[in-house]
Motif scaffolding. Structure first.
Motif, short mmCIF file in Angstrom:
data_model
loop_
_atom_site.label_atom_id
_atom_site.label_comp_id
_atom_site.label_asym_id
_atom_site.label_seq_id
_atom_site.Cartn_x
_atom_site.Cartn_y
_atom_site.Cartn_z
N UNK A 45 0.83 -1.22 0.00
CA UNK A 45 0.00 0.00 0.00
C UNK A 45 0.85 1.27 0.00
N UNK A 46 2.06 1.14 -0.53
CA UNK A 46 2.95 2.28 -0.71
C UNK A 46 2.72 2.79 -2.14
N UNK A 47 2.19 4.00 -2.25
CA UNK A 47 1.78 4.52 -3.56
C UNK A 47 2.93 4.53 -4.56
N UNK A 48 4.10 5.03 -4.14
CA UNK A 48 5.24 5.09 -5.06
C UNK A 48 5.66 3.68 -5.50
N UNK A 49 5.70 2.75 -4.55
CA UNK A 49 6.09 1.38 -4.86
C UNK A 49 5.10 0.74 -5.84
N UNK A 50 3.82 0.92 -5.58
CA UNK A 50 2.80 0.34 -6.45
C UNK A 50 2.87 0.92 -7.86
N UNK A 51 2.95 2.24 -7.97
CA UNK A 51 3.03 2.87 -9.29
C UNK A 51 4.31 2.45 -10.02
N UNK A 52 5.40 2.33 -9.27
CA UNK A 52 6.66 1.91 -9.88
C UNK A 52 6.54 0.52 -10.49
N UNK A 53 5.91 -0.40 -9.77
CA UNK A 53 5.76 -1.76 -10.30
C UNK A 53 4.87 -1.77 -11.54
N UNK A 54 3.83 -0.96 -11.53
CA UNK A 54 2.92 -0.92 -12.69
C UNK A 54 3.61 -0.31 -13.91
N UNK A 55 4.38 0.76 -13.70
CA UNK A 55 5.11 1.36 -14.81
C UNK A 55 6.16 0.39 -15.36
N UNK A 56 6.74 -0.43 -14.47
CA UNK A 56 7.71 -1.42 -14.93
C UNK A 56 7.03 -2.42 -15.86
N UNK A 57 5.83 -2.86 -15.49
CA UNK A 57 5.09 -3.80 -16.33
C UNK A 57 4.74 -3.18 -17.67
N UNK A 58 4.34 -1.91 -17.67
CA UNK A 58 4.02 -1.21 -18.91
C UNK A 58 5.25 -1.12 -19.80
N UNK A 59 6.40 -0.78 -19.20
CA UNK A 59 7.65 -0.68 -19.96
C UNK A 59 8.02 -2.00 -20.61
N UNK A 60 7.95 -3.08 -19.83
CA UNK A 60 8.34 -4.39 -20.37
C UNK A 60 7.35 -4.89 -21.42
#
Length: 248
Positions: free
Chosen positions: A181-196
């Motif tokens: 539930x860490x906003x930065x951590x969650x958004x970072x993981x989602x952006x990583x998936x989008x990038x890959x």
């Protein structure tokens, strides 16, 4: 010191920390800007291009290490280091599998980190479970969609299961990021998936080469790593603040 004074002091401390964190991230921003300034679609593979591409991630690792110390070496700092190795490998197409392996290790380190006590733990809610299912569907659906194109690759017998393992690990990382539930951590993981996903669609010829394809991949990639790094620093800060509150 009364409650109001303590609250004001904590706000000033958080504000000062945010400013200090921003200053420590300036080398990352400068090196990222340098990468986009120097990169061109026909840039040849070289040691220099590998260094320019991986420099922002190494500088980000140094920033996290300066904030969180040695405890992060087997966590986010280690993940960033293996990401930098992956960046270098991907400069040369023949080392794609090595690069994917390095990033797989990075995702595993991130996932393990999100389970540590430094990240606040919460009871699983129905909303969280819903998001878990969504990510599993997205990850599984994307691999299923990609599968026929992987079968056409020259080294499909190795590439097909390797990509499957990679998709599982990045999906697991995203699920555990939701748990924090860490906003930065969650958004970072989602952006990583989008990038890959953007990279895979272009690399395996699912879509025609896009004019700004590399720009999409790298902007989302650097943003993902930045958010994961900031989330790790903030997780330590919030944990310390919570421990201090419990002792007062």
């Amino acid at each position: 010191m009364d409650i109001l004074e303590t609250d004001a002091y904590d706000r000033r401390k958080r504000r000062n920390m945010s400013c200090a964190l921003l200053v420590s991230l300036l080398p990352f921003f400068a090196s990222t800007a340098l990468y986009f300034y120097l990169w061109t679609p026909d840039s040849p593979a070289s040691i220099t291009s590998a260094g320019v591409k991986s420099a922002p991630i190494l500088l980000l690792a140094a920033a996290v290490l300066s904030w969180n110390g040695g405890q992060s070496v087997l966590g986010v700092v280690g993940g960033l280091f293996f990401s930098a190795v992956g960046d270098c490998c991907l400069i040369w197409p023949e080392h794609f599998l090595h690069g994917m392996g390095a990033f797989a290790v990075a995702h595993l380190l991130y996932a393990v980190t999100f389970l540590t006590a430094r990240y606040a733990t919460y009871s699983s809610s129905s909303w969280n479970r819903f998001l878990y299912v969504i990510l599993l569907i997205v990850g599984g659906g994307f691999y299923t969609y990609l599968y026929p194109f992987l079968q056409k690759a020259p080294d499909s017998e190795i590439l097909t299961p390797a990509v499957g393992i990679y998709v599982f690990l990045i999906t697991l990382m995203g699920i555990l990021a939701i748990r924090t539930r860490n906003t930065a951590t969650l958004l970072g993981s989602l952006f990583f998936m989008v990038s890959d996903m953007s990279l895979a669609l272009q690399l395996f010829k699912v879509v025609a080469p896009m004019k700004h394809g590399n720009l999409i991949v790298m902007v989302t990639y650097y943003l993902a790593q930045l958010l994961i790094a900031v989330g790790d620093v903030k997780a330590t800060e919030n944990k310390d603040a919570f421990a201090k509150w419990k002792t007062t």
